[in-house]
Design an enzyme around this catalytic site. Structure first.
Site, PDB file in Angstrom:
ATOM      1  N   ASP A  70      53.612  87.551  67.448  1.00 26.92           N
ATOM      2  CA  ASP A  70      53.679  88.999  67.692  1.00 26.92           C
ATOM      3  C   ASP A  70      54.235  89.355  69.068  1.00 26.92           C
ATOM      4  O   ASP A  70      53.859  90.362  69.669  1.00 26.92           O
ATOM      5  CB  ASP A  70      52.280  89.638  67.515  1.00 26.92           C
ATOM      6  CG  ASP A  70      51.694  89.326  66.158  1.00 26.92           C
ATOM      7  OD1 ASP A  70      52.460  89.324  65.184  1.00 26.92           O
ATOM      8  OD2 ASP A  70      50.479  89.067  66.071  1.00 26.92           O
ATOM      9  N   LYS A 121      59.469  89.387  68.215  1.00 29.56           N
ATOM     10  CA  LYS A 121      60.651  88.645  67.726  1.00 29.56           C
ATOM     11  C   LYS A 121      61.536  89.521  66.839  1.00 29.56           C
ATOM     12  O   LYS A 121      62.758  89.507  66.954  1.00 29.56           O
ATOM     13  CB  LYS A 121      60.201  87.405  66.918  1.00 29.56           C
ATOM     14  CG  LYS A 121      59.412  86.399  67.734  1.00 29.56           C
ATOM     15  CD  LYS A 121      58.838  85.303  66.863  1.00 29.56           C
ATOM     16  CE  LYS A 121      57.751  85.773  65.932  1.00 29.56           C
ATOM     17  NZ  LYS A 121      56.527  86.242  66.570  1.00 29.56           N
ATOM     18  N   GLY A 156      54.655  89.079  60.423  1.00 37.24           N
ATOM     19  CA  GLY A 156      54.879  90.519  60.297  1.00 37.24           C
ATOM     20  C   GLY A 156      55.740  90.947  61.469  1.00 37.24           C
ATOM     21  O   GLY A 156      55.309  90.867  62.617  1.00 37.24           O
ATOM     22  N   HIS A 157      56.981  91.316  61.191  1.00 36.58           N
ATOM     23  CA  HIS A 157      57.934  91.647  62.257  1.00 36.58           C
ATOM     24  C   HIS A 157      58.279  93.133  62.194  1.00 36.58           C
ATOM     25  O   HIS A 157      58.837  93.598  61.202  1.00 36.58           O
ATOM     26  CB  HIS A 157      59.204  90.793  62.111  1.00 36.58           C
ATOM     27  CG  HIS A 157      58.940  89.328  62.298  1.00 36.58           C
ATOM     28  ND1 HIS A 157      59.903  88.363  62.199  1.00 36.58           N
ATOM     29  CD2 HIS A 157      57.794  88.661  62.592  1.00 36.58           C
ATOM     30  CE1 HIS A 157      59.371  87.177  62.430  1.00 36.58           C
ATOM     31  NE2 HIS A 157      58.087  87.325  62.661  1.00 36.58           N
ATOM     32  N   GLN A 176      55.817  83.450  63.846  1.00 39.74           N
ATOM     33  CA  GLN A 176      54.658  82.979  64.606  1.00 39.74           C
ATOM     34  C   GLN A 176      55.021  82.698  66.064  1.00 39.74           C
ATOM     35  O   GLN A 176      56.036  83.162  66.537  1.00 39.74           O
ATOM     36  CB  GLN A 176      54.046  81.703  63.997  1.00 39.74           C
ATOM     37  CG  GLN A 176      53.187  81.921  62.798  1.00 39.74           C
ATOM     38  CD  GLN A 176      53.971  81.871  61.547  1.00 39.74           C
ATOM     39  OE1 GLN A 176      54.690  80.922  61.319  1.00 39.74           O
ATOM     40  NE2 GLN A 176      53.837  82.876  60.740  1.00 39.74           N
ATOM     41  N   THR A 207      50.458  92.192  59.734  1.00 38.92           N
ATOM     42  CA  THR A 207      50.212  91.675  58.391  1.00 38.92           C
ATOM     43  C   THR A 207      48.802  91.984  57.907  1.00 38.92           C
ATOM     44  O   THR A 207      48.589  92.318  56.758  1.00 38.92           O
ATOM     45  CB  THR A 207      50.469  90.141  58.374  1.00 38.92           C
ATOM     46  OG1 THR A 207      51.821  89.941  58.755  1.00 38.92           O
ATOM     47  CG2 THR A 207      50.225  89.523  57.018  1.00 38.92           C
TER      48      THR A 207
HETATM   49  P1  GDP Z   1      56.754  89.877  66.001  1.00 40.03           P
HETATM   50  O1  GDP Z   1      55.835  89.344  64.971  1.00 40.03           O
HETATM   51  O2  GDP Z   1      56.994  88.901  67.114  1.00 40.03           O
HETATM   52  O3  GDP Z   1      58.050  90.384  65.433  1.00 40.03           O
HETATM   53  O4  GDP Z   1      56.023  91.123  66.684  1.00 40.03           O
HETATM   54  P2  GDP Z   1      55.233  92.300  65.919  1.00 40.03           P
HETATM   55  O5  GDP Z   1      56.229  93.207  65.310  1.00 40.03           O
HETATM   56  O6  GDP Z   1      54.180  91.744  65.037  1.00 40.03           O
HETATM   57  O7  GDP Z   1      54.486  92.977  67.136  1.00 40.03           O
HETATM   58  C1  GDP Z   1      55.182  93.494  68.227  1.00 40.03           C
HETATM   59  C2  GDP Z   1      54.843  94.989  68.364  1.00 40.03           C
HETATM   60  O8  GDP Z   1      55.303  95.465  69.604  1.00 40.03           O
HETATM   61  C3  GDP Z   1      55.512  95.868  67.327  1.00 40.03           C
HETATM   62  O9  GDP Z   1      54.674  96.974  67.065  1.00 40.03           O
HETATM   63  C4  GDP Z   1      56.796  96.326  68.034  1.00 40.03           C
HETATM   64  O10 GDP Z   1      57.295  97.558  67.535  1.00 40.03           O
HETATM   65  C5  GDP Z   1      56.286  96.497  69.422  1.00 40.03           C
HETATM   66  N1  GDP Z   1      57.252  96.247  70.496  1.00 40.03           N
HETATM   67  C6  GDP Z   1      58.220  95.297  70.590  1.00 40.03           C
HETATM   68  N2  GDP Z   1      58.794  95.321  71.821  1.00 40.03           N
HETATM   69  C7  GDP Z   1      58.195  96.319  72.507  1.00 40.03           C
HETATM   70  C8  GDP Z   1      58.306  96.813  73.851  1.00 40.03           C
HETATM   71  O11 GDP Z   1      59.075  96.333  74.668  1.00 40.03           O
HETATM   72  N3  GDP Z   1      57.474  97.839  74.195  1.00 40.03           N
HETATM   73  C9  GDP Z   1      56.584  98.373  73.328  1.00 40.03           C
HETATM   74  N4  GDP Z   1      55.821  99.364  73.771  1.00 40.03           N
HETATM   75  N5  GDP Z   1      56.431  97.922  72.076  1.00 40.03           N
HETATM   76  C10 GDP Z   1      57.215  96.905  71.670  1.00 40.03           C
HETATM   77  P1  IMO Z   2      54.409  86.666  63.518  1.00 37.30           P
HETATM   78  O1  IMO Z   2      55.654  86.057  62.945  1.00 37.30           O
HETATM   79  C1  IMO Z   2      50.319  86.127  64.861  1.00 37.30           C
HETATM   80  C2  IMO Z   2      47.928  83.003  62.971  1.00 37.30           C
HETATM   81  C3  IMO Z   2      46.738  83.513  62.169  1.00 37.30           C
HETATM   82  C4  IMO Z   2      45.786  82.355  62.392  1.00 37.30           C
HETATM   83  C5  IMO Z   2      46.719  81.126  62.344  1.00 37.30           C
HETATM   84  C6  IMO Z   2      46.767  80.436  60.992  1.00 37.30           C
HETATM   85  O2  IMO Z   2      54.176  88.075  63.118  1.00 37.30           O
HETATM   86  O3  IMO Z   2      54.339  86.430  64.986  1.00 37.30           O
HETATM   87  P2  IMO Z   2      47.966  81.113  58.710  1.00 37.30           P
HETATM   88  O4  IMO Z   2      47.818  82.317  57.822  1.00 37.30           O
HETATM   89  O5  IMO Z   2      49.335  80.925  59.257  1.00 37.30           O
HETATM   90  O6  IMO Z   2      47.424  79.848  58.086  1.00 37.30           O
HETATM   91  O7  IMO Z   2      46.985  81.398  59.960  1.00 37.30           O
HETATM   92  O8  IMO Z   2      48.001  81.616  62.678  1.00 37.30           O
HETATM   93  N1  IMO Z   2      49.231  83.595  62.578  1.00 37.30           N
HETATM   94  C7  IMO Z   2      49.850  84.551  63.283  1.00 37.30           C
HETATM   95  N2  IMO Z   2      49.450  85.227  64.376  1.00 37.30           N
HETATM   96  N3  IMO Z   2      51.522  86.385  64.345  1.00 37.30           N
HETATM   97  C8  IMO Z   2      51.964  85.692  63.266  1.00 37.30           C
HETATM   98  O9  IMO Z   2      53.215  85.836  62.793  1.00 37.30           O
HETATM   99  C9  IMO Z   2      51.084  84.756  62.662  1.00 37.30           C
HETATM  100  N4  IMO Z   2      51.169  83.934  61.583  1.00 37.30           N
HETATM  101  C10 IMO Z   2      50.030  83.231  61.560  1.00 37.30           C
HETATM  102  O10 IMO Z   2      46.253  84.715  62.695  1.00 37.30           O
HETATM  103  O11 IMO Z   2      45.245  82.404  63.684  1.00 37.30           O
HETATM  104 MG    MG Z   3      54.035  89.875  64.035  1.00 38.82          MG
END
Ligand code: GDP
Ligand code: IMO
Ligand code: MG
Length: 434
Positions: A13, A16, A40-41, A223, A306
């Site tokens: 998170d 990415k 979850g992106h 991840q 997610t």
């Molecule tokens: P990912 O799994 O690495 O793609 O990240 P996620 O989407 O799960 O979580 C990142 C969160 O931060 C999302 O709600 C994005 O919209 C938000 N986000 C990403 N970059 C920035 C930033 O520079 N500033 C802020 N405020 N939010 C951001």
């Molecule tokens: P993105 O791509 C954050 C974590 C779960 C748990 C561990 C194992 O959005 O960054 P799993 O379901 O993979 O067997 O769970 O990994 N986990 C993540 N945490 N972002 C993710 O994906 C994750 N995918 C798995 O919370 O700790």
């Molecule tokens: Mg994510």
């Protein structure tokens, strides 16, 4: 032309999806190489706000080919649903290609994921419950079902029979739950196979041909590296290889490691983690609440994309981050969510750990020792003014510049990109990645 990997540097998170959405502008092909819909992106751009679980974040540009590599575990129902949702919002998904070598998440994987977590009790991993772990277990046990098997009914029947027989023995014998019906499973998955058929293709050729034509290719990680099966905080990790180390990225799309030219690690300006496991810099105070709820009213707080679970929050851990820079062989850092620190009067960075009276600067492999380390912090002054409008490094307040420079020093890697907001344009390109 370069093949660039975007990898999560921390526990997931990091942003990415947001970084890939930005960099995809210059790429011809965008490929997901690992994990499944545990990812979850979030992407915010001129087409709206989207939460992707399997489809690569390049899908919003009409001319890009987006591929899902062999390293990804695919829940066909989730993928078909995601495609339908994107289409309903006017996004063209005809350029999506799914590897015929990718593993398929079957109904028993989701059930076993839940049952296994229950059995572990207090030691539960805190998985996302999507069946990803058990799917990779079957892959390694050479019992997995692949996308290619879904397309031919005879193959599907032949592969599912022994795999489900084994799974049902586990489900009834070890976990004491009800078995899964073979006939129902075959009928559903046969249909999924037919619906997925138009998307299935040879991912490896698409990537290598684009590369040879001199076009840019972007490999989208899922991840974070500290959840890596080999290098992460084992056993509190995921069951695949999110890092680019061990050839994770190359392996996940079927190319050689020498084809990869750059690896960009995405790091938040602090740390978060969902699920269980050690987290040395975790905070339980008001600062944690403040960082978690920053942007919450717009859906950008620190809550799982997610699962909706509140993310655990902590200061930037430079020991863990430097470890991640090293084992990923990172060429550059993309530092995200800098704006989330805007209001803080002071910001801490963990520069070392104290363990049993000694100062160490590496991550212990032992889970119990990692739980005992105490962070040694350095405190930097905050800037206490907005940064979301900044579009060049010089636009940043001096304290924010100093923070970024210190992160570079501690991570021993240049910060080439800074994100100051969730939207595509809210970024500072310090050095172009492509
Ligand atoms: P990912 O799994 O690495 O793609 O990240 P996620 O989407 O799960 O979580 C990142 C969160 O931060 C999302 O709600 C994005 O919209 C938000 N986000 C990403 N970059 C920035 C930033 O520079 N500033 C802020 N405020 N939010 C951001
Ligand atoms: P993105 O791509 C954050 C974590 C779960 C748990 C561990 C194992 O959005 O960054 P799993 O379901 O993979 O067997 O769970 O990994 N986990 C993540 N945490 N972002 C993710 O994906 C994750 N995918 C798995 O919370 O700790
Ligand atoms: Mg994510």
């Amino acid at each position: 032309m370069p093949i660039v990997v975007v990898v999560g540097g921390q526990w997931g998170d990091e942003g990415k999806g947001r970084i890939v959405d930005l960099l995809a502008r210059k790429a011809r092909v965008v490929a997901r190489y690992s994990a499944g819909n545990n990812a979850g992106h979030t992407v915010v751009n001129d087409r709206g706000e989207f939460r992707l679980h399997l489809v690569p974040a390049g899908i919003f540009y009409p001319e890009k080919t987006c591929v899902i590599g062999n390293g990804v575990a695919i829940d066909p129902e989730v993928l078909l649903d995601e495609i339908a949702q994107l289409q309903s919002r006017g996004i063209d998904t005809s350029r999506l290609v799914v590897s015929d070598r990718a593993q398929v998440i079957m109904p028993w994987h989701k059930l076993i994921d839940r049952l296994d977590e229950q059995l572990r009790g207090a030691n539960a991993i805190g998985t996302t419950g999507k069946g990803v772990g058990p799917c990779f277990v079957d892959k390694v046990a050479r019992r997995g079902i692949r996308v290619a098997d879904l397309l031919r009914t005879e193959d599907l029947v032949e592969r599912v029979k022994p795999a489900l027989e084994f799974a049902n023995r586990l489900i009834t014998g070890v976990y004491g739950a009800d078995p899964i019906s073979f006939t129902e499973c075959i009928e559903r998955y046969k249909e999924f196979g037919q619906r997925l058929k138009p998307y299935v293709g040879d991912v490896q050729s698409i990537i290598l041909e684009a590369h040879r034509r001199g076009e840019h290719v972007l490999l989208e990680g899922a991840q974070g590296s500290l959840l890596d099966l080999d290098h992460g905080t084992y056993p509190y990790v995921t069951s695949s290889v999110p890092s680019s180390s061990s050839g994770g990225a190359a392996l996940g799309v079927g190319i050689g490691p020498t084809e990869i030219s750059r690896v960009v690690g995405v790091f938040k300006s602090y740390c978060t983690r969902v699920g269980n496991g050690p987290f040395p810099t975790e905070l339980f105070d008001e600062t944690a609440e403040k960082l978690r709820d920053h942007g919450k009213e717009h859906g950008h707080g620190e809550y799982g994309t997610t699962t909706g679970r509140p993310r655990r929050i902590g200061w930037l851990d430079a020991v863990a981050a430097r470890y991640s820079v090293r084992f990923n062989g990172l060429s550059a850092v993309a530092l995200t969510r800098l704006d989330v620190l805007d209001d803080l009067p002071a910001i801490k960075i963990c520069t070392a750990y104290e363990l049993g009276g000694r100062i160490i600067d590496t991550l212990p492999a032992s889970d119990s020792l990692l739980r005992q380390v105490r962070p040694v912090y350095e405190e930097l002054p905050g800037w206490q003014q907005p940064t979301t409008h900044c579009r060049s490094f010089d636009d940043l307040p001096p304290q924010a510049k100093a923070f970024v420079r210190r992160v570079e020093e501690l991570l021993q890697c240049p910060v080439d990109l800074i994100s100051v907001g969730p939207e595509r344009e809210q970024a500072i390109i310090v050095n172009p990645i492509f």
